[in-house]
Design a protein around this motif. Structure first.
Motif, PDB file in Angstrom:
ATOM      1  N   GLY A   1       0.555  -1.353   0.037  1.00  8.97           N
ATOM      2  CA  GLY A   1      -0.321  -0.130   0.125  1.00  8.97           C
ATOM      3  C   GLY A   1       0.347   1.290  -0.405  1.00  8.97           C
ATOM      4  N   PHE A   2       2.151   1.050   0.632  1.00  3.22           N
ATOM      5  CA  PHE A   2       3.094   2.509   0.089  1.00  3.22           C
ATOM      6  C   PHE A   2       4.128   2.104  -1.705  1.00  3.22           C
ATOM      7  CE2 PHE A   2       3.045   0.756   4.623  1.00  3.22           C
ATOM      8  CZ  PHE A   2       2.312   2.582   5.321  1.00  3.22           C
ATOM      9  N   ASP A   3       3.958   3.465  -1.942  1.00  6.35           N
ATOM     10  CA  ASP A   3       5.033   3.548  -2.563  1.00  6.35           C
ATOM     11  C   ASP A   3       5.659   2.028  -2.580  1.00  6.35           C
ATOM     12  OD1 ASP A   3       2.800   4.885  -4.286  1.00  6.35           O
ATOM     13  OD2 ASP A   3       3.824   6.933  -3.953  1.00  6.35           O
ATOM     14  N   ARG A   4       6.894   2.586  -1.650  1.00  9.44           N
ATOM     15  CA  ARG A   4       7.717   2.141  -0.880  1.00  9.44           C
ATOM     16  C   ARG A   4       8.814   2.105   0.264  1.00  9.44           C
ATOM     17  NH1 ARG A   4      12.811   6.047  -0.837  1.00  9.44           N
ATOM     18  NH2 ARG A   4      11.951   7.758  -2.223  1.00  9.44           N
ATOM     19  N   THR A   5       9.743   1.464   0.307  1.00  9.91           N
ATOM     20  CA  THR A   5      10.272   1.236   1.946  1.00  9.91           C
ATOM     21  C   THR A   5      11.131   1.325   1.755  1.00  9.91           C
ATOM     22  OG1 THR A   5       9.647  -1.236   2.221  1.00  9.91           O
ATOM     23  CG2 THR A   5       7.862   0.448   3.331  1.00  9.91           C
ATOM     24  N   ASN A   6      12.405   1.724   2.601  1.00  9.53           N
ATOM     25  CA  ASN A   6      13.591   1.757   2.827  1.00  9.53           C
ATOM     26  C   ASN A   6      14.023   1.560   4.263  1.00  9.53           C
ATOM     27  OD1 ASN A   6      16.028   1.883   2.319  1.00  9.53           O
ATOM     28  ND2 ASN A   6      15.780   4.214   2.685  1.00  9.53           N
ATOM     29  N   HIS A   7      14.349   0.517   4.439  1.00  7.42           N
ATOM     30  CA  HIS A   7      14.671   0.256   6.225  1.00  7.42           C
ATOM     31  C   HIS A   7      16.391   0.399   5.831  1.00  7.42           C
ATOM     32  CE1 HIS A   7      10.614  -2.367   6.348  1.00  7.42           C
ATOM     33  NE2 HIS A   7      11.221  -2.177   7.661  1.00  7.42           N
TER      34      HIS A   7
ATOM     35  N   VAL B   1      20.995 -11.053  17.561  1.00  5.80           N
ATOM     36  CA  VAL B   1      21.454  -9.956  17.084  1.00  5.80           C
ATOM     37  C   VAL B   1      19.939  -9.027  16.745  1.00  5.80           C
ATOM     38  CG1 VAL B   1      21.915  -9.037  14.709  1.00  5.80           C
ATOM     39  CG2 VAL B   1      22.043 -11.348  14.490  1.00  5.80           C
ATOM     40  N   THR B   2      21.116  -7.865  17.872  1.00  3.40           N
ATOM     41  CA  THR B   2      20.628  -6.721  18.071  1.00  3.40           C
ATOM     42  C   THR B   2      21.316  -5.814  17.656  1.00  3.40           C
ATOM     43  OG1 THR B   2      21.648  -6.078  20.272  1.00  3.40           O
ATOM     44  CG2 THR B   2      20.091  -7.219  20.221  1.00  3.40           C
ATOM     45  N   PHE B   3      19.895  -4.555  16.595  1.00  3.63           N
ATOM     46  CA  PHE B   3      20.488  -3.650  15.826  1.00  3.63           C
ATOM     47  C   PHE B   3      19.479  -2.397  15.859  1.00  3.63           C
ATOM     48  CE2 PHE B   3      18.913  -7.028  13.901  1.00  3.63           C
ATOM     49  CZ  PHE B   3      18.011  -6.472  12.505  1.00  3.63           C
ATOM     50  N   THR B   4      19.781  -1.091  15.399  1.00  7.23           N
ATOM     51  CA  THR B   4      18.561  -0.123  15.924  1.00  7.23           C
ATOM     52  C   THR B   4      18.471  -0.238  13.745  1.00  7.23           C
ATOM     53  OG1 THR B   4      20.027   1.418  17.113  1.00  7.23           O
ATOM     54  CG2 THR B   4      18.813   2.174  15.654  1.00  7.23           C
ATOM     55  N   GLY B   5      17.034  -0.164  14.180  1.00  8.94           N
ATOM     56  CA  GLY B   5      16.234   0.423  12.701  1.00  8.94           C
ATOM     57  C   GLY B   5      15.775   1.650  12.362  1.00  8.94           C
ATOM     58  N   LYS B   6      16.112   1.852  11.305  1.00  9.08           N
ATOM     59  CA  LYS B   6      14.470   3.185  11.053  1.00  9.08           C
ATOM     60  C   LYS B   6      13.866   2.611   9.506  1.00  9.08           C
ATOM     61  CE  LYS B   6      15.224   8.473   9.470  1.00  9.08           C
ATOM     62  NZ  LYS B   6      16.239   8.696   9.100  1.00  9.08           N
ATOM     63  N   ALA B   7      12.810   3.227   9.403  1.00 10.40           N
ATOM     64  CA  ALA B   7      11.924   2.077   8.501  1.00 10.40           C
ATOM     65  C   ALA B   7      11.328   3.802   7.969  1.00 10.40           C
ATOM     66  CB  ALA B   7      11.292   1.603   8.608  1.00 10.40           C
ATOM     67  N   ASP B   8      10.932   3.894   6.855  1.00  8.66           N
ATOM     68  CA  ASP B   8      10.841   4.655   5.969  1.00  8.66           C
ATOM     69  C   ASP B   8       9.934   4.113   5.042  1.00  8.66           C
ATOM     70  OD1 ASP B   8      12.448   6.590   6.901  1.00  8.66           O
ATOM     71  OD2 ASP B   8      13.252   6.577   5.906  1.00  8.66           O
TER      72      ASP B   8
ATOM     73  N   ASN C   1       4.598  12.427  -1.743  1.00  4.77           N
ATOM     74  CA  ASN C   1       5.616  12.600  -1.517  1.00  4.77           C
ATOM     75  C   ASN C   1       5.522  12.867  -0.265  1.00  4.77           C
ATOM     76  OD1 ASN C   1       6.505  13.848  -3.729  1.00  4.77           O
ATOM     77  ND2 ASN C   1       5.293  15.310  -4.011  1.00  4.77           N
ATOM     78  N   SER C   2       5.151  12.195   0.684  1.00  3.59           N
ATOM     79  CA  SER C   2       4.668  12.424   2.428  1.00  3.59           C
ATOM     80  C   SER C   2       5.818  10.689   2.877  1.00  3.59           C
ATOM     81  CB  SER C   2       3.224  11.840   2.555  1.00  3.59           C
ATOM     82  OG  SER C   2       1.954  12.713   2.101  1.00  3.59           O
ATOM     83  N   VAL C   3       5.871  10.882   3.932  1.00  6.49           N
ATOM     84  CA  VAL C   3       6.256   9.978   4.265  1.00  6.49           C
ATOM     85  C   VAL C   3       6.512   9.545   5.870  1.00  6.49           C
ATOM     86  CG1 VAL C   3       8.517  11.107   5.343  1.00  6.49           C
ATOM     87  CG2 VAL C   3       8.906   9.053   5.143  1.00  6.49           C
ATOM     88  N   TRP C   4       6.260   8.372   6.539  1.00  4.10           N
ATOM     89  CA  TRP C   4       6.286   7.925   7.847  1.00  4.10           C
ATOM     90  C   TRP C   4       6.751   7.096   8.176  1.00  4.10           C
ATOM     91  CZ3 TRP C   4       4.114   2.492   9.222  1.00  4.10           C
ATOM     92  CH2 TRP C   4       3.714   2.712  10.399  1.00  4.10           C
ATOM     93  N   THR C   5       7.930   7.978   9.350  1.00  4.47           N
ATOM     94  CA  THR C   5       9.344   6.761   9.639  1.00  4.47           C
ATOM     95  C   THR C   5       9.047   6.191  11.524  1.00  4.47           C
ATOM     96  OG1 THR C   5      10.119   8.643   8.476  1.00  4.47           O
ATOM     97  CG2 THR C   5      11.910   7.612  10.410  1.00  4.47           C
ATOM     98  N   VAL C   6       9.366   5.310  11.771  1.00  3.23           N
ATOM     99  CA  VAL C   6       9.086   4.015  12.539  1.00  3.23           C
ATOM    100  C   VAL C   6      10.908   3.945  13.057  1.00  3.23           C
ATOM    101  CG1 VAL C   6       7.922   2.035  13.682  1.00  3.23           C
ATOM    102  CG2 VAL C   6       7.498   3.142  11.662  1.00  3.23           C
TER     103      VAL C   6
ATOM    104  N   GLY D   1       6.992  11.741  11.384  1.00  2.00           N
ATOM    105  CA  GLY D   1       6.512  11.851   9.762  1.00  2.00           C
ATOM    106  C   GLY D   1       5.078  12.095  10.256  1.00  2.00           C
ATOM    107  N   ASP D   2       4.090  11.785   8.572  1.00  2.00           N
ATOM    108  CA  ASP D   2       2.939  11.687   8.145  1.00  2.00           C
ATOM    109  C   ASP D   2       2.065   9.773   9.139  1.00  2.00           C
ATOM    110  OD1 ASP D   2       0.274  11.652   7.140  1.00  2.00           O
ATOM    111  OD2 ASP D   2       0.654  11.908   5.092  1.00  2.00           O
ATOM    112  N   ILE D   3       1.798  10.480  10.127  1.00  2.00           N
ATOM    113  CA  ILE D   3       1.617   8.917  10.934  1.00  2.00           C
ATOM    114  C   ILE D   3      -0.113   9.093  10.747  1.00  2.00           C
ATOM    115  CG2 ILE D   3       2.788   9.523  13.387  1.00  2.00           C
ATOM    116  CD1 ILE D   3       0.264  10.480  13.878  1.00  2.00           C
TER     117      ILE D   3
END
Length: 141
Positions: free
Chosen positions: A59-65, A81-88, A93-98, A124-126
């Motif tokens: 449903g999103f145009d794209r995602t980027n982890h 394995v532990t790590f930090t993640g950011k997903a756009d 033109n709207s973005v929601w970041t987690v 971003g746009d929640i």
């Protein structure tokens, strides 16, 4: 090897390459996104996980982890394995970041057997998750 498994998982999600994602999962995976969505952790098959993700993420145009800060520990046959993640997540033109931290357990067969996401924040746009769900519902009709 561990880095390749994680790269395959998240690049597969971003590329909607579900077969590639399925290939890194064990027969059953303890999936826990409860800190973000309130749903209790569940033991799921890879097809059940992909069924859920593939009914929402397109449903999103794209995602980027973006992943960073890896820490790897091994006890017997289990690698954690532990790590930090950011997903756009983008629609137009709207973005929601987690953002948050992941904990993955990888078994002796180099398959992900447990995946936990510890939610930290969103920006971003929640409203985009709702819009993505609507887009997917409209595709079903």
């Amino acid at each position: 090897m561990i880095a390749e498994i994680i790269k395959q998982l998240f690049s597969g999600v971003d590329n909607r390459d579900w077969e590639n994602v399925i290939s890194v999962f064990d027969d059953n995976v303890l999936l826990d996104y409860s800190s973000m969505n309130g749903v209790k952790p569940s033991l799921l098959s890879p097809k059940e996980i992909i069924g859920s993700w593939s009914s929402f993420l397109p449903g999103f145009d794209r995602t980027n982890h973006q992943l960073s800060g890896f820490s790897i520990s091994k006890v017997n046959d289990l690698t954690t394995v532990t790590f930090t993640g950011k997903a756009d997540h983008f629609i137009g033109n709207s973005v929601w970041t987690v953002e948050g931290d992941y904990v993955l357990e990888i078994n002796k067969n180099n398959k992900v057997s447990s995946m936990t996401f510890n939610f930290n924040k969103q920006s971003g746009d929640i409203e985009l998750p709702r819009k993505a769900s609507e887009i997917m519902q409209n595709r079903i009709r």
